[in-house]
Motif scaffolding. Structure first.
Motif, PDB file in Angstrom:
ATOM      1  N   TYR A 166       0.794  -1.225   0.000  1.00 61.99           N
ATOM      2  CA  TYR A 166       0.000   0.000   0.000  1.00 61.99           C
ATOM      3  C   TYR A 166       0.824   1.271   0.000  1.00 61.99           C
ATOM      4  CZ  TYR A 166       1.161  -0.491   4.937  1.00 61.99           C
ATOM      5  OH  TYR A 166       1.848  -0.644   6.116  1.00 61.99           O
ATOM      6  N   ILE A 167       2.127   1.191   0.203  1.00 60.59           N
ATOM      7  CA  ILE A 167       2.942   2.395   0.336  1.00 60.59           C
ATOM      8  C   ILE A 167       3.306   2.917  -1.046  1.00 60.59           C
ATOM      9  CG2 ILE A 167       5.143   3.308   1.170  1.00 60.59           C
ATOM     10  CD1 ILE A 167       5.031   1.257   3.407  1.00 60.59           C
ATOM     11  N   GLY A 168       3.142   4.204  -1.277  1.00 62.87           N
ATOM     12  CA  GLY A 168       3.539   4.766  -2.552  1.00 62.87           C
ATOM     13  C   GLY A 168       2.793   6.044  -2.872  1.00 62.87           C
ATOM     14  N   MET A 169       3.059   6.571  -4.055  1.00 63.28           N
ATOM     15  CA  MET A 169       2.473   7.825  -4.524  1.00 63.28           C
ATOM     16  C   MET A 169       1.541   7.555  -5.710  1.00 63.28           C
ATOM     17  SD  MET A 169       3.850  10.362  -2.744  1.00 63.28           S
ATOM     18  CE  MET A 169       5.283  10.845  -1.794  1.00 63.28           C
ATOM     19  N   GLN A 170       0.491   8.349  -5.805  1.00 60.97           N
ATOM     20  CA  GLN A 170      -0.465   8.163  -6.896  1.00 60.97           C
ATOM     21  C   GLN A 170       0.020   8.781  -8.203  1.00 60.97           C
ATOM     22  OE1 GLN A 170      -3.006   6.296  -6.798  1.00 60.97           O
ATOM     23  NE2 GLN A 170      -3.407   5.998  -4.625  1.00 60.97           N
ATOM     24  N   ARG A 171       0.819   9.852  -8.110  1.00 62.16           N
ATOM     25  CA  ARG A 171       1.273  10.549  -9.321  1.00 62.16           C
ATOM     26  C   ARG A 171       2.788  10.503  -9.419  1.00 62.16           C
ATOM     27  NH1 ARG A 171      -1.227  16.418  -9.516  1.00 62.16           N
ATOM     28  NH2 ARG A 171       0.042  16.551  -7.610  1.00 62.16           N
ATOM     29  N   ALA A 172       3.263  10.417 -10.669  1.00 58.41           N
ATOM     30  CA  ALA A 172       4.714  10.375 -10.888  1.00 58.41           C
ATOM     31  C   ALA A 172       5.379  11.655 -10.399  1.00 58.41           C
ATOM     32  CB  ALA A 172       5.002  10.149 -12.371  1.00 58.41           C
ATOM     33  N   SER A 173       4.723  12.804 -10.600  1.00 58.82           N
ATOM     34  CA  SER A 173       5.320  14.071 -10.173  1.00 58.82           C
ATOM     35  C   SER A 173       5.481  14.121  -8.661  1.00 58.82           C
ATOM     36  CB  SER A 173       4.468  15.253 -10.656  1.00 58.82           C
ATOM     37  OG  SER A 173       3.156  15.181 -10.116  1.00 58.82           O
ATOM     38  N   ASP A 174       4.529  13.525  -7.913  1.00 59.91           N
ATOM     39  CA  ASP A 174       4.655  13.488  -6.452  1.00 59.91           C
ATOM     40  C   ASP A 174       5.833  12.618  -6.029  1.00 59.91           C
ATOM     41  OD1 ASP A 174       2.434  15.105  -6.201  1.00 59.91           O
ATOM     42  OD2 ASP A 174       1.043  13.429  -5.971  1.00 59.91           O
ATOM     43  N   ALA A 175       6.007  11.483  -6.713  1.00 65.05           N
ATOM     44  CA  ALA A 175       7.129  10.604  -6.388  1.00 65.05           C
ATOM     45  C   ALA A 175       8.458  11.288  -6.683  1.00 65.05           C
ATOM     46  CB  ALA A 175       7.012   9.302  -7.184  1.00 65.05           C
ATOM     47  N   LEU A 176       8.549  11.967  -7.829  1.00 65.24           N
ATOM     48  CA  LEU A 176       9.772  12.680  -8.180  1.00 65.24           C
ATOM     49  C   LEU A 176      10.056  13.800  -7.191  1.00 65.24           C
ATOM     50  CD1 LEU A 176       9.417  12.935 -12.068  1.00 65.24           C
ATOM     51  CD2 LEU A 176      11.020  11.507 -10.792  1.00 65.24           C
ATOM     52  N   ARG A 177       9.018  14.499  -6.771  1.00 64.25           N
ATOM     53  CA  ARG A 177       9.215  15.600  -5.819  1.00 64.25           C
ATOM     54  C   ARG A 177       9.704  15.072  -4.474  1.00 64.25           C
ATOM     55  NH1 ARG A 177       7.497  20.557  -6.353  1.00 64.25           N
ATOM     56  NH2 ARG A 177       5.945  19.950  -7.910  1.00 64.25           N
ATOM     57  N   ASP A 178       9.110  13.985  -4.022  1.00 63.00           N
ATOM     58  CA  ASP A 178       9.538  13.399  -2.752  1.00 63.00           C
ATOM     59  C   ASP A 178      11.001  12.973  -2.826  1.00 63.00           C
ATOM     60  OD1 ASP A 178       9.054  12.235  -0.106  1.00 63.00           O
ATOM     61  OD2 ASP A 178       9.234  10.308  -1.113  1.00 63.00           O
ATOM     62  N   PHE A 179      11.394  12.361  -3.930  1.00 60.89           N
ATOM     63  CA  PHE A 179      12.766  11.898  -4.075  1.00 60.89           C
ATOM     64  C   PHE A 179      13.733  13.075  -4.204  1.00 60.89           C
ATOM     65  CE2 PHE A 179      16.362   9.952  -6.343  1.00 60.89           C
ATOM     66  CZ  PHE A 179      16.585   8.872  -5.518  1.00 60.89           C
ATOM     67  N   PHE A 180      13.351  14.092  -4.978  1.00 60.36           N
ATOM     68  CA  PHE A 180      14.217  15.262  -5.155  1.00 60.36           C
ATOM     69  C   PHE A 180      14.398  16.007  -3.842  1.00 60.36           C
ATOM     70  CE2 PHE A 180      15.041  19.716  -6.104  1.00 60.36           C
ATOM     71  CZ  PHE A 180      16.092  19.630  -7.001  1.00 60.36           C
ATOM     72  N   ASN A 181      13.304  16.257  -3.143  1.00 57.74           N
ATOM     73  CA  ASN A 181      13.400  16.991  -1.882  1.00 57.74           C
ATOM     74  C   ASN A 181      14.223  16.223  -0.848  1.00 57.74           C
ATOM     75  OD1 ASN A 181      11.772  18.879  -3.060  1.00 57.74           O
ATOM     76  ND2 ASN A 181       9.964  18.452  -1.826  1.00 57.74           N
ATOM     77  N   SER A 182      14.054  14.902  -0.810  1.00 58.66           N
ATOM     78  CA  SER A 182      14.768  14.103   0.180  1.00 58.66           C
ATOM     79  C   SER A 182      16.266  14.067  -0.075  1.00 58.66           C
ATOM     80  CB  SER A 182      14.213  12.670   0.188  1.00 58.66           C
ATOM     81  OG  SER A 182      12.858  12.671   0.571  1.00 58.66           O
ATOM     82  N   SER A 183      16.668  14.176  -1.340  1.00 55.52           N
ATOM     83  CA  SER A 183      18.092  14.126  -1.665  1.00 55.52           C
ATOM     84  C   SER A 183      18.730  15.508  -1.715  1.00 55.52           C
ATOM     85  CB  SER A 183      18.306  13.426  -3.017  1.00 55.52           C
ATOM     86  OG  SER A 183      18.128  12.039  -2.902  1.00 55.52           O
ATOM     87  N   PHE A 184      18.053  16.452  -2.369  1.00 58.12           N
ATOM     88  CA  PHE A 184      18.694  17.738  -2.655  1.00 58.12           C
ATOM     89  C   PHE A 184      18.180  18.897  -1.808  1.00 58.12           C
ATOM     90  CE2 PHE A 184      18.989  15.191  -6.551  1.00 58.12           C
ATOM     91  CZ  PHE A 184      20.362  15.147  -6.685  1.00 58.12           C
ATOM     92  N   LEU A 185      17.011  18.734  -1.197  1.00 61.11           N
ATOM     93  CA  LEU A 185      16.496  19.779  -0.307  1.00 61.11           C
ATOM     94  C   LEU A 185      16.357  19.247   1.115  1.00 61.11           C
ATOM     95  CD1 LEU A 185      13.768  21.519  -2.517  1.00 61.11           C
ATOM     96  CD2 LEU A 185      16.111  22.241  -2.076  1.00 61.11           C
TER      97      LEU A 185
END
Length: 508
Positions: free
Chosen positions: A232-251
């Motif tokens: 059940y864990i995950g994101m519904q939209r690709a943009s949300d997944a990319l944002r989560d990954f970008f923020n976690s690494s670079f922000l």
């Protein structure tokens, strides 16, 4: 540098308060009989759980013993980051950059210490990639070569174990398998007769069969319990997944990932530079990175020479694997409606895209020896490393940062209860801190305290033994679960301004 990374990891494992997911792993899978080790749950990282059990069983329950299995993974990850970077880039500047980029990423640093299977799974993935690269250095797959057969079996078993450490490694395991097949049989592809016969059979026997048997040996009791609704864990939209990954690494340093009622990140304020940079990462930087690897791989493959064949095989292995992982995530979403991964469930993108970008960048630099292109590449790498370095943190894990006060919560209850000479203490309240406080109850041998109950009007589940809030000796709540306890017999013994977490005590 490697010694520094490991020292920071050990310090974090020893000193940081326990996080929610870590405490849940202990409570669900380690704080009972061995039958719980293989109980199916998407949060049960089986190989980690198996390795962690002897530490907490024989050395006692502490933050360090719970995280000791992760430290084994950290040693493996750091060792193979060094070995793999050395094999791919020799002793030059790219070697140094590769090690720094692989190890300094703040998500990697978090999960090298956290009591979860993510770091252990990454260590096994890097080990598998190292074995594959070593095999490819021999040239194309030779079915009668004992060294080739041994390396194929070793890589296969390592990929299976990485999957046992973390089920989300299914994508990189599949991607690396496809990429290794393409890279090791590349020159044999035009020969249809050879490909349809003995070579493919031996390759499958050496590379597929050992991993399947190793994976089933470790996980078959675990996997037969699986049901589709449990993922059940995950994101519904690709943009949300990319944002989560970008923020976690670079922000990581520049955005908050804590303190909202849903336990997810607080969105950056509209018009803020953080939101603009996050948008840039989602819609520009990440797509450019993907197409750099994709188009760069095509270009350097078409312009390859015999003298660069070994380097090209390495590019194909890591570049194809990185692209395949992205495509698999999209295909699974479109066909099976599997959610897009959150940042911690796709950590494999970090080594795959880091190494493939560096390899393809080196090949482009070899074909276009322009000084300003090399300087540009060095500047980009330096900026990323600088941002990673600023994110060094030894206080909490970003994805569970609200747990930074978990130890304070327990100690506040403990100090007050012991000062008043209480026994048989009943504590209840928000689900946020149930596993953490129960962990510390075991960690400090608090026989005076009963197990913490979840009694939370904002949550869908309550403990079977839950009492009305007024009947607890101590009640822990957040603003969403405030029971409104007041009166002369109620006092506040703890309040955190940021999370709003509060403890009230009932005087006897």
């Amino acid at each position: 540098m490697i010694a520094f990374f490991f020292a920071v990891t050990v310090f974090r494992a020893y000193s940081q308060p326990i996080a929610h997911d870590e405490a849940l792993s202990y409570e669900f899978f380690l704080d009972s009989g061995v039958y719980s080790l293989l109980r199916f749950d998407s949060t049960n990282h089986v190989l980690f759980t198996i390795l962690a059990k002897p530490f907490v069983k024989f050395l006692g329950v502490t933050e360090l013993t719970l995280r000791a299995a992760s430290l084994i993974g950290a040693v493996g990850y750091l060792a193979f980051a060094w070995l793999l970077s050395r094999k791919l880039f020799g002793e030059g500047m790219l070697f140094l950059l590769s090690v720094a980029l692989l190890c300094l990423n703040p998500q990697i640093m978090d999960f090298m210490a956290a009591a979860r299977g993510y770091g252990l799974g990454l260590a096994l993935l890097l080990a598998a990639i190292y074995v594959m690269v070593k095999s490819l250095d021999r040239g194309d797959f030779q079915p009668d070569d004992q060294g080739w057969q041994r390396d194929c079996a070793t890589a296969s078993i390592l990929l299976a174990l990485s999957l046992a450490a973390n089920l989300t490694n299914l994508f990189p395991a599949a991607g690396l398998t496809l990429a290794f097949l393409a890279a090791s049989l590349g020159n044999s592809l035009p020969d249809a007769k050879r490909m349809s016969g003995r070579t493919l059979r031996i390759f499958g026997r050496c590379f597929i069969v050992p991993g399947v048997f190793a994976g089933l040996f470790v996980m078959w009791p675990f996997l037969i319990q699986a049901r589709p609704w449990q993922f059940y864990i995950g994101m519904q939209r690709a943009s949300d997944a990319l944002r989560d990954f970008f923020n976690s690494s670079f922000l990581y340093k520049w955005t908050d990932d804590v303190y909202s009622a849903s336990l997810s990140a607080i969105p950056s304020p509209a018009g803020s530079w953080q939101l603009r940079l996050s948008d840039l990462g989602v819609y520009v930087i990440f797509p450019l990175l993907f197409f750099f690897v994709f188009l760069g791989l095509i270009f350097v493959s078409r312009s390859s020479t015999q003298s660069r064949e070994r380097e090209m095989a390495r590019c194909r292995l890591l570049g194809v694997a990185a692209i395949a992982c992205v495509l698999l995530a999209v295909v699974f979403r479109m066909l099976l409606h599997v959610k897009y991964p959150v940042s911690r469930t796709c950590l494999y993108f970090i080594p795959l895209f880091t190494l493939s970008t560096l390899l393809i960048g080196r090949e482009l630099s070899f074909r276009f020896p322009r000084y300003h292109l090399k300087v540009l590449g060095l500047i980009i790498a330096a900026v990323v490393i600088f941002d990673y370095a600023l994110s060094l943190n030894t206080k909490y894990f970003r994805y569970n940062a609200y747990d930074a006060i978990s130890r304070q919560l327990y100690l506040s209850i403990s100090n007050d209860a012991l000062a008043r000479g209480l026994t048989g203490v009943r504590v209840g309240g928000t689900w946020w801190y149930e596993p953490e406080i129960n962990f510390y109850r075991r960690r400090y041998g608090a026989t005076w305290m009963e197990p913490y109950d979840v009694e939370d009007r904002s949550y869908f589940w309550q403990s079977p033994s839950a009492l009305p809030p007024a009947q607890y000796d101590y009640f822990v709540f957040t603003p969403a679960s405030d029971p409104g306890l007041t009166g002369p017999g109620v006092k506040t013994i703890f309040h955190d301004q940021v999370t709003g977490a509060t403890i009230v005590a009932k005087e006897k």
